[in-house]
Design a protein around this motif. Sequence first.
Motif, PDB file in Angstrom:
ATOM      1  N   ASP A 147      40.351  41.007  86.358  1.00 10.36           N
ATOM      2  CA  ASP A 147      41.687  40.414  86.513  1.00 10.36           C
ATOM      3  C   ASP A 147      41.873  39.221  85.573  1.00 10.36           C
ATOM      4  O   ASP A 147      42.912  39.084  84.931  1.00 10.36           O
ATOM      5  N   ALA A 148      40.870  38.352  85.495  1.00  9.98           N
ATOM      6  CA  ALA A 148      40.965  37.169  84.636  1.00  9.98           C
ATOM      7  C   ALA A 148      41.085  37.573  83.171  1.00  9.98           C
ATOM      8  O   ALA A 148      41.938  37.059  82.436  1.00  9.98           O
ATOM      9  N   ILE A 149      40.261  38.514  82.754  1.00 11.39           N
ATOM     10  CA  ILE A 149      40.302  38.969  81.361  1.00 11.39           C
ATOM     11  C   ILE A 149      41.621  39.674  81.080  1.00 11.39           C
ATOM     12  O   ILE A 149      42.261  39.431  80.052  1.00 11.39           O
ATOM     13  N   GLY A 150      42.054  40.550  81.993  1.00 12.26           N
ATOM     14  CA  GLY A 150      43.302  41.290  81.790  1.00 12.26           C
ATOM     15  C   GLY A 150      44.517  40.379  81.716  1.00 12.26           C
ATOM     16  O   GLY A 150      45.391  40.560  80.859  1.00 12.26           O
ATOM     17  N   THR A 151      44.575  39.387  82.580  1.00 13.02           N
ATOM     18  CA  THR A 151      45.705  38.455  82.577  1.00 13.02           C
ATOM     19  C   THR A 151      45.752  37.661  81.279  1.00 13.02           C
ATOM     20  O   THR A 151      46.807  37.535  80.651  1.00 13.02           O
ATOM     21  N   LEU A 152      44.616  37.162  80.855  1.00 10.67           N
ATOM     22  CA  LEU A 152      44.581  36.378  79.620  1.00 10.67           C
ATOM     23  C   LEU A 152      44.907  37.244  78.408  1.00 10.67           C
ATOM     24  O   LEU A 152      45.645  36.811  77.515  1.00 10.67           O
ATOM     25  N   GLU A 153      44.411  38.467  78.382  1.00  7.46           N
ATOM     26  CA  GLU A 153      44.750  39.381  77.290  1.00  7.46           C
ATOM     27  C   GLU A 153      46.249  39.626  77.229  1.00  7.46           C
ATOM     28  O   GLU A 153      46.853  39.581  76.151  1.00  7.46           O
ATOM     29  N   GLU A 176      60.057  30.322  72.273  1.00  3.99           N
ATOM     30  CA  GLU A 176      59.830  31.142  73.458  1.00  3.99           C
ATOM     31  C   GLU A 176      58.369  31.112  73.906  1.00  3.99           C
ATOM     32  O   GLU A 176      58.066  31.355  75.067  1.00  3.99           O
ATOM     33  N   THR A 177      57.462  30.821  72.961  1.00  4.34           N
ATOM     34  CA  THR A 177      56.052  30.734  73.351  1.00  4.34           C
ATOM     35  C   THR A 177      55.806  29.541  74.267  1.00  4.34           C
ATOM     36  O   THR A 177      54.852  29.548  75.034  1.00  4.34           O
ATOM     37  N   ALA A 178      56.667  28.542  74.192  1.00  4.99           N
ATOM     38  CA  ALA A 178      56.519  27.376  75.070  1.00  4.99           C
ATOM     39  C   ALA A 178      56.655  27.776  76.532  1.00  4.99           C
ATOM     40  O   ALA A 178      56.030  27.173  77.408  1.00  4.99           O
ATOM     41  N   ALA A 179      57.442  28.816  76.800  1.00  5.46           N
ATOM     42  CA  ALA A 179      57.612  29.285  78.177  1.00  5.46           C
ATOM     43  C   ALA A 179      56.316  29.894  78.717  1.00  5.46           C
ATOM     44  O   ALA A 179      56.132  29.993  79.928  1.00  5.46           O
ATOM     45  N   LEU A 180      55.423  30.282  77.821  1.00  8.13           N
ATOM     46  CA  LEU A 180      54.160  30.893  78.241  1.00  8.13           C
ATOM     47  C   LEU A 180      53.063  29.874  78.540  1.00  8.13           C
ATOM     48  O   LEU A 180      51.997  30.249  79.007  1.00  8.13           O
ATOM     49  N   VAL A 181      53.318  28.605  78.260  1.00 10.61           N
ATOM     50  CA  VAL A 181      52.263  27.598  78.382  1.00 10.61           C
ATOM     51  C   VAL A 181      51.698  27.534  79.797  1.00 10.61           C
ATOM     52  O   VAL A 181      50.484  27.539  79.988  1.00 10.61           O
ATOM     53  N   GLY A 182      52.560  27.497  80.794  1.00  8.16           N
ATOM     54  CA  GLY A 182      52.085  27.423  82.180  1.00  8.16           C
ATOM     55  C   GLY A 182      51.265  28.633  82.556  1.00  8.16           C
ATOM     56  O   GLY A 182      50.167  28.507  83.128  1.00  8.16           O
ATOM     57  N   GLU A 183      51.766  29.804  82.226  1.00  4.65           N
ATOM     58  CA  GLU A 183      51.062  31.047  82.532  1.00  4.65           C
ATOM     59  C   GLU A 183      49.731  31.124  81.771  1.00  4.65           C
ATOM     60  O   GLU A 183      48.706  31.522  82.317  1.00  4.65           O
ATOM     61  N   MET A 194      47.932  28.557  80.630  1.00  8.70           N
ATOM     62  CA  MET A 194      46.982  27.577  81.164  1.00  8.70           C
ATOM     63  C   MET A 194      46.366  28.051  82.478  1.00  8.70           C
ATOM     64  O   MET A 194      45.165  27.864  82.699  1.00  8.70           O
ATOM     65  N   SER A 195      47.188  28.663  83.329  1.00  4.87           N
ATOM     66  CA  SER A 195      46.656  29.205  84.588  1.00  4.87           C
ATOM     67  C   SER A 195      45.637  30.297  84.313  1.00  4.87           C
ATOM     68  O   SER A 195      44.560  30.338  84.927  1.00  4.87           O
ATOM     69  N   ALA A 196      45.979  31.199  83.394  1.00  2.00           N
ATOM     70  CA  ALA A 196      45.070  32.286  83.054  1.00  2.00           C
ATOM     71  C   ALA A 196      43.784  31.746  82.437  1.00  2.00           C
ATOM     72  O   ALA A 196      42.683  32.222  82.744  1.00  2.00           O
ATOM     73  N   PHE A 219      40.044  32.166  83.853  1.00  2.00           N
ATOM     74  CA  PHE A 219      39.110  32.762  82.902  1.00  2.00           C
ATOM     75  C   PHE A 219      37.897  31.860  82.699  1.00  2.00           C
ATOM     76  O   PHE A 219      36.755  32.313  82.749  1.00  2.00           O
ATOM     77  N   ASP A 220      38.136  30.569  82.479  1.00  2.00           N
ATOM     78  CA  ASP A 220      37.032  29.619  82.289  1.00  2.00           C
ATOM     79  C   ASP A 220      36.129  29.566  83.514  1.00  2.00           C
ATOM     80  O   ASP A 220      34.899  29.573  83.382  1.00  2.00           O
ATOM     81  N   ASP A 221      36.730  29.501  84.697  1.00  2.00           N
ATOM     82  CA  ASP A 221      35.941  29.450  85.923  1.00  2.00           C
ATOM     83  C   ASP A 221      35.050  30.673  86.050  1.00  2.00           C
ATOM     84  O   ASP A 221      33.865  30.568  86.365  1.00  2.00           O
ATOM     85  N   VAL A 222      35.621  31.836  85.785  1.00  2.00           N
ATOM     86  CA  VAL A 222      34.864  33.084  85.919  1.00  2.00           C
ATOM     87  C   VAL A 222      33.757  33.163  84.878  1.00  2.00           C
ATOM     88  O   VAL A 222      32.611  33.461  85.189  1.00  2.00           O
ATOM     89  N   VAL A 223      34.096  32.867  83.640  1.00  2.00           N
ATOM     90  CA  VAL A 223      33.102  32.975  82.562  1.00  2.00           C
ATOM     91  C   VAL A 223      31.988  31.940  82.731  1.00  2.00           C
ATOM     92  O   VAL A 223      30.811  32.258  82.567  1.00  2.00           O
ATOM     93  N   LEU A 224      32.349  30.700  83.082  1.00  2.00           N
ATOM     94  CA  LEU A 224      31.318  29.673  83.263  1.00  2.00           C
ATOM     95  C   LEU A 224      30.408  29.993  84.439  1.00  2.00           C
ATOM     96  O   LEU A 224      29.206  29.762  84.370  1.00  2.00           O
ATOM     97  N   ASN A 225      30.960  30.546  85.513  1.00  4.38           N
ATOM     98  CA  ASN A 225      30.141  30.915  86.667  1.00  4.38           C
ATOM     99  C   ASN A 225      29.233  32.091  86.354  1.00  4.38           C
ATOM    100  O   ASN A 225      28.156  32.211  86.919  1.00  4.38           O
TER     101      ASN A 225
END
Length: 126
Positions: free
Chosen positions: A8-14, A31-38, A40-42, A46-52
Amino acid sequence: MQANVIEDAIGTLETVLVHERELLMRGQARETAALVGEKMSALQVFDDVVLNRAATGLQDGHRRRVEAIIALAKENAEHFKAVRNGVRNAIDRIGARTENAYVGAYNATGGQTPFRNATGGYLKKV
């Protein structure tokens, strides 16, 4: 269960990065500015999953997808840099056009008034 979280983390970020690339390729940087929140969440998930998972390692399929995400993020950064340079060059060209432009007015000595010094208040010749 952990594999599903990683997928899920990889798919969302992709998905977010592919959408960002499409917008940048179309020159829709705003329009890419609208993606910043999404994005950052992804990235946080992703970071949490990969680091763990770093201690135990990622499966080969996941590792390849993570490498693809890194490559896609680098590509998007280059596209954004190109868009930024294009906008900067357009601003410079517009500024240069007005630098040597003159308004249809003359000063007391008969010289033309440069556009950059035009302040208005000119009377129309009748």
